[in-house]
Write a protein that holds these residues in place. Structure first.
Motif, mmCIF file in Angstrom:
data_model
loop_
_atom_site.group_PDB
_atom_site.id
_atom_site.type_symbol
_atom_site.label_atom_id
_atom_site.label_comp_id
_atom_site.label_asym_id
_atom_site.label_seq_id
_atom_site.Cartn_x
_atom_site.Cartn_y
_atom_site.Cartn_z
ATOM 1 N N TYR A 138 26.131 -19.280 23.832
ATOM 2 C CA TYR A 138 25.338 -18.061 23.748
ATOM 3 C C TYR A 138 25.159 -17.441 25.137
ATOM 4 O O TYR A 138 25.270 -16.222 25.307
ATOM 5 C CB TYR A 138 23.977 -18.353 23.121
ATOM 6 C CG TYR A 138 23.127 -17.114 22.956
ATOM 7 C CD1 TYR A 138 23.312 -16.272 21.859
ATOM 8 C CD2 TYR A 138 22.166 -16.776 23.904
ATOM 9 C CE1 TYR A 138 22.552 -15.128 21.709
ATOM 10 C CE2 TYR A 138 21.400 -15.628 23.756
ATOM 11 C CZ TYR A 138 21.598 -14.811 22.655
ATOM 12 O OH TYR A 138 20.851 -13.671 22.516
ATOM 13 N N GLN A 139 24.874 -18.292 26.133
ATOM 14 C CA GLN A 139 24.768 -17.782 27.504
ATOM 15 C C GLN A 139 26.083 -17.131 27.935
ATOM 16 O O GLN A 139 26.087 -16.056 28.554
ATOM 17 C CB GLN A 139 24.424 -18.916 28.471
ATOM 18 C CG GLN A 139 23.049 -19.532 28.285
ATOM 19 C CD GLN A 139 22.793 -20.575 29.357
ATOM 20 O OE1 GLN A 139 22.819 -20.275 30.554
ATOM 21 N NE2 GLN A 139 22.577 -21.815 28.928
ATOM 22 N N LEU A 140 27.196 -17.797 27.607
ATOM 23 C CA LEU A 140 28.500 -17.260 27.983
ATOM 24 C C LEU A 140 28.778 -15.942 27.260
ATOM 25 O O LEU A 140 29.267 -14.977 27.864
ATOM 26 C CB LEU A 140 29.591 -18.278 27.651
ATOM 27 C CG LEU A 140 31.026 -17.840 27.962
ATOM 28 C CD1 LEU A 140 31.195 -17.510 29.441
ATOM 29 C CD2 LEU A 140 32.006 -18.918 27.537
ATOM 30 N N LYS A 141 28.450 -15.908 25.981
ATOM 31 C CA LYS A 141 28.656 -14.676 25.212
ATOM 32 C C LYS A 141 27.897 -13.511 25.839
ATOM 33 O O LYS A 141 28.440 -12.406 26.000
ATOM 34 C CB LYS A 141 28.193 -14.882 23.769
ATOM 35 C CG LYS A 141 28.453 -13.657 22.879
ATOM 36 C CD LYS A 141 27.978 -13.877 21.459
ATOM 37 C CE LYS A 141 26.491 -13.652 21.336
ATOM 38 N NZ LYS A 141 26.039 -13.563 19.921
ATOM 39 N N GLU A 142 26.632 -13.750 26.222
ATOM 40 C CA GLU A 142 25.828 -12.683 26.808
ATOM 41 C C GLU A 142 26.359 -12.266 28.174
ATOM 42 O O GLU A 142 26.305 -11.083 28.542
ATOM 43 C CB GLU A 142 24.365 -13.127 26.928
ATOM 44 C CG GLU A 142 23.678 -13.288 25.579
ATOM 45 C CD GLU A 142 23.768 -12.013 24.752
ATOM 46 O OE1 GLU A 142 23.316 -10.956 25.230
ATOM 47 O OE2 GLU A 142 24.322 -12.074 23.633
ATOM 48 N N GLU A 143 26.912 -13.190 28.933
ATOM 49 C CA GLU A 143 27.476 -12.851 30.238
ATOM 50 C C GLU A 143 28.754 -12.028 30.075
ATOM 51 O O GLU A 143 28.979 -11.062 30.809
ATOM 52 C CB GLU A 143 27.763 -14.126 31.043
ATOM 53 C CG GLU A 143 28.400 -13.888 32.402
ATOM 54 C CD GLU A 143 27.561 -13.023 33.343
ATOM 55 O OE1 GLU A 143 28.131 -12.493 34.318
ATOM 56 O OE2 GLU A 143 26.338 -12.871 33.106
ATOM 57 N N ILE A 144 29.580 -12.382 29.101
ATOM 58 C CA ILE A 144 30.794 -11.591 28.845
ATOM 59 C C ILE A 144 30.410 -10.201 28.348
ATOM 60 O O ILE A 144 30.983 -9.188 28.769
ATOM 61 C CB ILE A 144 31.698 -12.311 27.822
ATOM 62 C CG1 ILE A 144 32.245 -13.610 28.429
ATOM 63 C CG2 ILE A 144 32.849 -11.400 27.394
ATOM 64 C CD1 ILE A 144 33.025 -14.464 27.443
ATOM 65 N N ARG A 145 29.417 -10.148 27.449
ATOM 66 C CA ARG A 145 28.946 -8.853 26.966
ATOM 67 C C ARG A 145 28.454 -7.985 28.129
ATOM 68 O O ARG A 145 28.711 -6.779 28.196
ATOM 69 C CB ARG A 145 27.835 -9.041 25.934
ATOM 70 C CG ARG A 145 27.546 -7.752 25.135
ATOM 71 C CD ARG A 145 26.113 -7.747 24.585
ATOM 72 N NE ARG A 145 25.736 -8.979 23.947
ATOM 73 C CZ ARG A 145 25.878 -9.237 22.642
ATOM 74 N NH1 ARG A 145 26.429 -8.338 21.851
ATOM 75 N NH2 ARG A 145 25.482 -10.379 22.149
ATOM 76 N N ILE A 150 31.291 -6.465 29.969
ATOM 77 C CA ILE A 150 31.895 -5.362 29.217
ATOM 78 C C ILE A 150 31.047 -4.105 29.339
ATOM 79 O O ILE A 150 31.545 -3.015 29.645
ATOM 80 C CB ILE A 150 32.078 -5.760 27.743
ATOM 81 C CG1 ILE A 150 33.140 -6.863 27.616
ATOM 82 C CG2 ILE A 150 32.460 -4.546 26.901
ATOM 83 C CD1 ILE A 150 33.208 -7.498 26.245
ATOM 84 N N LEU A 151 29.733 -4.245 29.119
ATOM 85 C CA LEU A 151 28.843 -3.075 29.159
ATOM 86 C C LEU A 151 28.731 -2.492 30.559
ATOM 87 O O LEU A 151 28.510 -1.289 30.725
ATOM 88 C CB LEU A 151 27.460 -3.454 28.622
ATOM 89 C CG LEU A 151 27.414 -3.853 27.139
ATOM 90 C CD1 LEU A 151 26.012 -4.285 26.743
ATOM 91 C CD2 LEU A 151 27.904 -2.714 26.255
ATOM 92 N N ALA A 152 28.890 -3.346 31.575
ATOM 93 C CA ALA A 152 28.845 -2.878 32.961
ATOM 94 C C ALA A 152 30.200 -2.356 33.427
ATOM 95 O O ALA A 152 30.344 -1.934 34.578
ATOM 96 C CB ALA A 152 28.385 -4.004 33.876
ATOM 97 N N GLU A 177 32.593 -14.914 18.482
ATOM 98 C CA GLU A 177 31.406 -14.132 18.095
ATOM 99 C C GLU A 177 31.496 -12.703 18.609
ATOM 100 O O GLU A 177 31.127 -11.745 17.920
ATOM 101 C CB GLU A 177 30.134 -14.817 18.606
ATOM 102 C CG GLU A 177 29.798 -16.099 17.853
ATOM 103 C CD GLU A 177 28.310 -16.388 17.790
ATOM 104 O OE1 GLU A 177 27.521 -15.602 18.363
ATOM 105 O OE2 GLU A 177 27.936 -17.396 17.162
ATOM 106 N N LEU A 178 32.007 -12.535 19.835
ATOM 107 C CA LEU A 178 32.139 -11.183 20.387
ATOM 108 C C LEU A 178 33.209 -10.389 19.651
ATOM 109 O O LEU A 178 33.120 -9.163 19.551
ATOM 110 C CB LEU A 178 32.458 -11.254 21.886
ATOM 111 C CG LEU A 178 31.272 -11.669 22.762
ATOM 112 C CD1 LEU A 178 31.735 -12.017 24.168
ATOM 113 C CD2 LEU A 178 30.214 -10.574 22.804
#
Length: 243
Positions: free
Chosen positions: A17-24, A27-29, A61-62
């Motif tokens: 989950y931490q990794l998913k949020e960091e990848i997200r 992407i958003l940045a 998940e992403l």
């Protein structure tokens, strides 16, 4: 940890989950830009000091959340911004995108007066010798190709129609100039793979996912347009509103 990429292993939050949020976040940045290929699973595992299993779960998940897409033999890519089109009212691609603040343009490729084949005559309900204008355009959203569009307009409704007018004003605005008003349409769409010709025009790979969209447009009781579009499946999605 390379490049300041840190996954905390001392807090009660799942690593994936931490990794998913960091990848997200990347992407958003726009650190990992739309359409770009992200590092491989092994590279991400090394980058964040986590297992390949953790990386795979985060990426899966992403992908389900429409941030990433896996392309066989090519890697994992950041999805382009997806524009949702609600199918509950008559609309124009260009007018809808403009209302969303998105720059939409079209490049006229073909403008010809032709005697159409049967697959064009049938939806237009015209005779074998009736002529139509064949209008092929490549459509762009923020300078990226999102659709290849073929419109067929019976000449009898707008004999004064020219490529210059369509190129300058757009098709529907030009039709309105001649008092031909698009009022309603029947659309059908299906999933297809992009052909070699369309892939070249859209700058994508042959057999990439696409939406095949067919439209029959009416002005009163008259059928004034038959349109076939190939829409990039990574750019558009459709929502059907039932009432």
């Amino acid at each position: 940890m390379a490049g300041g990429n840190v996954i905390r292993k001392d807090i009660p939050v799942a690593l994936y989950y931490q990794l998913k949020e960091e990848i997200r976040r990347k992407i958003l940045a726009n650190e990992w830009a739309e359409g770009s290929r992200i590092p491989s699973e092994a590279e991400i595992a090394k980058m964040f000091d986590v297992s390949n299993i953790t990386v795979r779960k985060a990426i899966d998940e992403l992908q389900n959340e429409k941030y990433l897409v896996k392309k066989r033999g090519r890697g994992t890519f950041v999805l382009n911004r997806s524009i949702g089109q609600k199918l509950h009212k008559f609309y124009s691609f260009s007018e809808e995108l403009t209302t969303m603040g998105i720059k939409e343009t079209a490049k006229l490729i073909v403008f010809q007066e032709i005697i159409p084949e049967a697959f064009i005559r049938e939806p237009l309900q015209i005779g074998a010798e009736e002529k139509v204008f064949w209008i092929k355009r490549i459509r762009y959203m923020d300078n990226k190709v999102y659709a290849i569009e073929h419109s067929y307009i019976p000449v009898k409704f707008v004999p004064e129609l020219t490529g210059e007018l369509v190129d300058k004003n757009g098709l529907y605005k030009t039709l309105r100039m001649f008092h031909v008003f698009p009022e309603r349409a029947i659309e059908t769409f299906s999933a297809v793979n992009i052909s070699r010709e369309d892939a070249r025009d859209m700058n994508v790979m042959v057999n990439d996912a696409a939406i095949n969209l067919s439209r029959v447009t009416y002005s009163g009781a008259d059928i004034i347009e038959y349109c076939q579009s190939i829409v990039n499946g990574e750019v558009f999605h459709y929502t059907v509103e039932l009432k």
